[in-house]
Scaffold this active site. Structure first.
Site, PDB file in Angstrom:
ATOM      1  N   ASN A  13       0.813  -1.385   0.397  1.00  0.00           N
ATOM      2  CA  ASN A  13       0.180  -0.055   0.348  1.00  0.00           C
ATOM      3  C   ASN A  13       1.348   1.141  -0.018  1.00  0.00           C
ATOM      4  O   ASN A  13       1.466   1.805   1.375  1.00  0.00           O
ATOM      5  CB  ASN A  13      -0.831  -0.280   0.969  1.00  0.00           C
ATOM      6  CG  ASN A  13      -1.322   1.143   1.617  1.00  0.00           C
ATOM      7  OD1 ASN A  13      -1.554   2.329   0.625  1.00  0.00           O
ATOM      8  ND2 ASN A  13      -2.183   1.417   2.785  1.00  0.00           N
ATOM      9  N   TRP A  14       1.426   2.301  -1.000  1.00  0.00           N
ATOM     10  CA  TRP A  14       1.949   3.053  -1.508  1.00  0.00           C
ATOM     11  C   TRP A  14       1.286   4.421  -0.598  1.00  0.00           C
ATOM     12  O   TRP A  14       1.839   5.299  -0.694  1.00  0.00           O
ATOM     13  CB  TRP A  14       2.216   3.028  -3.169  1.00  0.00           C
ATOM     14  CG  TRP A  14       2.950   1.890  -3.184  1.00  0.00           C
ATOM     15  CD1 TRP A  14       3.420   1.263  -2.849  1.00  0.00           C
ATOM     16  CD2 TRP A  14       3.494   2.385  -5.001  1.00  0.00           C
ATOM     17  NE1 TRP A  14       4.485   0.009  -3.617  1.00  0.00           N
ATOM     18  CE2 TRP A  14       4.690   0.899  -5.297  1.00  0.00           C
ATOM     19  CE3 TRP A  14       3.303   3.139  -6.208  1.00  0.00           C
ATOM     20  CZ2 TRP A  14       4.476   0.760  -5.874  1.00  0.00           C
ATOM     21  CZ3 TRP A  14       3.809   2.653  -7.521  1.00  0.00           C
ATOM     22  CH2 TRP A  14       4.699   1.619  -7.484  1.00  0.00           C
ATOM     23  N   LYS A  15       0.260   4.122  -0.318  1.00  0.00           N
ATOM     24  CA  LYS A  15      -0.389   5.359   0.437  1.00  0.00           C
ATOM     25  C   LYS A  15      -0.153   6.822  -0.587  1.00  0.00           C
ATOM     26  O   LYS A  15      -0.270   6.277  -1.912  1.00  0.00           O
ATOM     27  CB  LYS A  15       0.329   5.262   1.733  1.00  0.00           C
ATOM     28  CG  LYS A  15       0.210   4.341   2.593  1.00  0.00           C
ATOM     29  CD  LYS A  15       0.143   5.044   3.747  1.00  0.00           C
ATOM     30  CE  LYS A  15       0.181   3.695   4.948  1.00  0.00           C
ATOM     31  NZ  LYS A  15       0.374   3.427   5.709  1.00  0.00           N
ATOM     32  N   HIS A  99      -9.107   0.766   5.368  1.00  0.00           N
ATOM     33  CA  HIS A  99      -8.007   1.178   6.099  1.00  0.00           C
ATOM     34  C   HIS A  99      -8.662   2.170   6.756  1.00  0.00           C
ATOM     35  O   HIS A  99      -9.106   3.252   7.069  1.00  0.00           O
ATOM     36  CB  HIS A  99      -6.952   2.515   4.828  1.00  0.00           C
ATOM     37  CG  HIS A  99      -5.314   1.586   5.682  1.00  0.00           C
ATOM     38  ND1 HIS A  99      -5.009   2.863   6.211  1.00  0.00           N
ATOM     39  CD2 HIS A  99      -4.746   1.035   4.859  1.00  0.00           C
ATOM     40  CE1 HIS A  99      -4.305   2.552   6.211  1.00  0.00           C
ATOM     41  NE2 HIS A  99      -3.196   1.488   6.178  1.00  0.00           N
ATOM     42  N   GLU A 101      -6.486   4.799   8.363  1.00  0.00           N
ATOM     43  CA  GLU A 101      -6.410   6.471   7.787  1.00  0.00           C
ATOM     44  C   GLU A 101      -7.791   6.715   6.891  1.00  0.00           C
ATOM     45  O   GLU A 101      -8.402   7.747   7.337  1.00  0.00           O
ATOM     46  CB  GLU A 101      -4.887   6.301   7.098  1.00  0.00           C
ATOM     47  CG  GLU A 101      -3.879   6.023   7.581  1.00  0.00           C
ATOM     48  CD  GLU A 101      -2.639   5.369   6.550  1.00  0.00           C
ATOM     49  OE1 GLU A 101      -3.131   5.622   5.601  1.00  0.00           O
ATOM     50  OE2 GLU A 101      -1.420   5.057   7.110  1.00  0.00           O
ATOM     51  N   GLU A 171      -5.538  -4.580  10.327  1.00  0.00           N
ATOM     52  CA  GLU A 171      -4.095  -3.370  11.232  1.00  0.00           C
ATOM     53  C   GLU A 171      -4.161  -3.414  12.313  1.00  0.00           C
ATOM     54  O   GLU A 171      -4.729  -2.229  12.223  1.00  0.00           O
ATOM     55  CB  GLU A 171      -4.661  -3.187  10.082  1.00  0.00           C
ATOM     56  CG  GLU A 171      -4.241  -3.794   8.553  1.00  0.00           C
ATOM     57  CD  GLU A 171      -3.693  -2.660   7.628  1.00  0.00           C
ATOM     58  OE1 GLU A 171      -2.221  -2.462   6.943  1.00  0.00           O
ATOM     59  OE2 GLU A 171      -4.310  -1.802   6.980  1.00  0.00           O
ATOM     60  N   GLY A 177       2.156   1.983  10.829  1.00  0.00           N
ATOM     61  CA  GLY A 177       3.073   3.484  10.504  1.00  0.00           C
ATOM     62  C   GLY A 177       3.958   3.868  11.634  1.00  0.00           C
ATOM     63  O   GLY A 177       5.142   5.035  12.200  1.00  0.00           O
ATOM     64  N   SER A 216       3.669  -2.533  10.195  1.00  0.00           N
ATOM     65  CA  SER A 216       4.907  -2.333  10.539  1.00  0.00           C
ATOM     66  C   SER A 216       6.090  -2.822   9.753  1.00  0.00           C
ATOM     67  O   SER A 216       6.763  -3.597  10.516  1.00  0.00           O
ATOM     68  CB  SER A 216       5.532  -1.717  11.842  1.00  0.00           C
ATOM     69  OG  SER A 216       5.187  -0.819  12.189  1.00  0.00           O
ATOM     70  N   GLY A 237       2.815  -0.833   4.559  1.00  0.00           N
ATOM     71  CA  GLY A 237       2.923   0.322   4.021  1.00  0.00           C
ATOM     72  C   GLY A 237       3.857   0.887   3.993  1.00  0.00           C
ATOM     73  O   GLY A 237       5.165   0.774   2.804  1.00  0.00           O
ATOM     74  N   GLY A 238       4.671   1.668   4.894  1.00  0.00           N
ATOM     75  CA  GLY A 238       5.848   1.431   4.549  1.00  0.00           C
ATOM     76  C   GLY A 238       7.127   0.634   4.063  1.00  0.00           C
ATOM     77  O   GLY A 238       8.192   2.054   2.974  1.00  0.00           O
TER      78      GLY A 238
HETATM   79  C1  PEP Z   1      -0.769   0.504   5.915  1.00  0.00           C
HETATM   80  O1  PEP Z   1      -0.654   1.314   6.018  1.00  0.00           O
HETATM   81  O2  PEP Z   1      -1.583  -0.478   5.865  1.00  0.00           O
HETATM   82  C2  PEP Z   1       0.460  -0.529   6.733  1.00  0.00           C
HETATM   83  C3  PEP Z   1       0.527  -1.458   7.212  1.00  0.00           C
HETATM   84  O3  PEP Z   1       1.118   0.326   6.845  1.00  0.00           O
HETATM   85  P1  PEP Z   1       3.008   0.047   7.586  1.00  0.00           P
HETATM   86  O4  PEP Z   1       3.422  -1.076   7.080  1.00  0.00           O
HETATM   87  O5  PEP Z   1       3.592   1.087   7.304  1.00  0.00           O
HETATM   88  O6  PEP Z   1       2.170   0.388   9.155  1.00  0.00           O
END
Ligand code: PEP
Length: 255
Positions: A13-15, A99, A101, A171, A177, A216, A237-238
């Site tokens: 997930n590049w956000k 999500h 966010e 999640e 993040g 993460s 994500g990251g």
């Molecule tokens: C996400 O955005 O779904 C996520 C899990 O981010 P991260 O891996 O950065 O925690």
């Protein structure tokens, strides 16, 4: 790790990150490393880069997904929205729904998340339904109730059969993040709860349902998380913004 028919899935997930040139470089790096992976690999770039990423991954074993969609089906006067049919039109097969966010920053309610889940399926997309508790809720011992409630709303709206063509991502909000990761045991406990809810309604659907972990995930912790019985992959994500790191996770899911 995913047992039986469940093929592990690693979704990036590049956000709201990247540029056209940067995305091209990232895709080239990932594509160069995934050819022999047995795990499913999915990239979810921002809307505006979907078509380009779709062209760059053509002929590879990488799938394309979006990060959100409109709850309205078809087309219409909904300025700024993107319909599920438009996503399939540019090659998407998956879409992230609910999500944290979207829920916290953009105020998406459980009801709207359920509408988006249904819209995704109506337009031929596989929804990746995100659920998870905040730190406050975990500390108040509400994790199971919160997660079960988020799943139940979608079950009530879409029915158990809908989960034959859906993915759930657990999640924990406090792990997204932040660099904090649920321990494999903490994650497994919630994954088992989710699968158990589905199994109580349909054992076959539960056995085939992919439940991803997100929060993460990186190369260094992917192996121990993916080793858990009910963890069938990751929503990343990251770490999905680095080809090397993302490939390390895909490799852990392919071993
Ligand atoms: C996400 O955005 O779904 C996520 C899990 O981010 P991260 O891996 O950065 O925690």
């Amino acid at each position: 790790m995913a047992s039986g028919a469940r093929i592990p899935l690693i979704a990036g997930n590049w956000k709201m990150h990247g540029s056209l040139a940067g995305s091209r470089e990232l895709v080239a790096g990932i594509a160069a490393g995934v050819a022999d992976m047995t795990a499913g690999v999915l990239l979810c770039p921002p809307y505006v880069y979907l078509s380009s990423v779709g062209e760059w991954i053509a002929g590879s074993n990488i799938a394309l997904g979006a990060q959100d969609l409109a709850e309205q089906v078809g087309t219409g006067a909904y300025t700024g929205e993107v319909a599920g049919g438009m996503l399939t039109d540019v090659g998407c097969s998956y879409v992230i729904v609910g999500h944290s966010e979207r829920r916290t920053i953009f105020g998406e309610t459980d009801a709207r998340v359920a509408s988006k889940f249904k819209a995704a399926q109506a337009e031929g997309l596989t929804p990746i339904l995100c659920v998870g508790e905040t730190l406050e809720q975990r500390e108040a011992d509400q994790t199971q109730d919160v997660v079960a409630g988020q799943v139940q709303v979608v079950l009530d709206a879409a029915g158990i059969e809908a989960f034959a063509k859906a993915v759930i991502a657990y999640e924990p909000v406090w792990a997204i993040g932040t660099g904090l990761t649920a321990t494999p045991a903490q994650a497994q406990e919630v994954h088992a709860l989710i699968r158990g809810m589905i199994a109580a309604l349909d054992g076959t659907i539960a056995a085939g349902l992919s439940v991803l972990y997100g929060g993460s995930v990186k190369g260094a912790n992917a192996g121990e998380l993916l080793a858990m019985e009910d963890i069938d992959g990751g929503l990343v994500g990251g770490a999905s913004l680095s080809a090397d790191e993302f490939l390390a996770i895909c490799r852990a899911a392919s071993s």
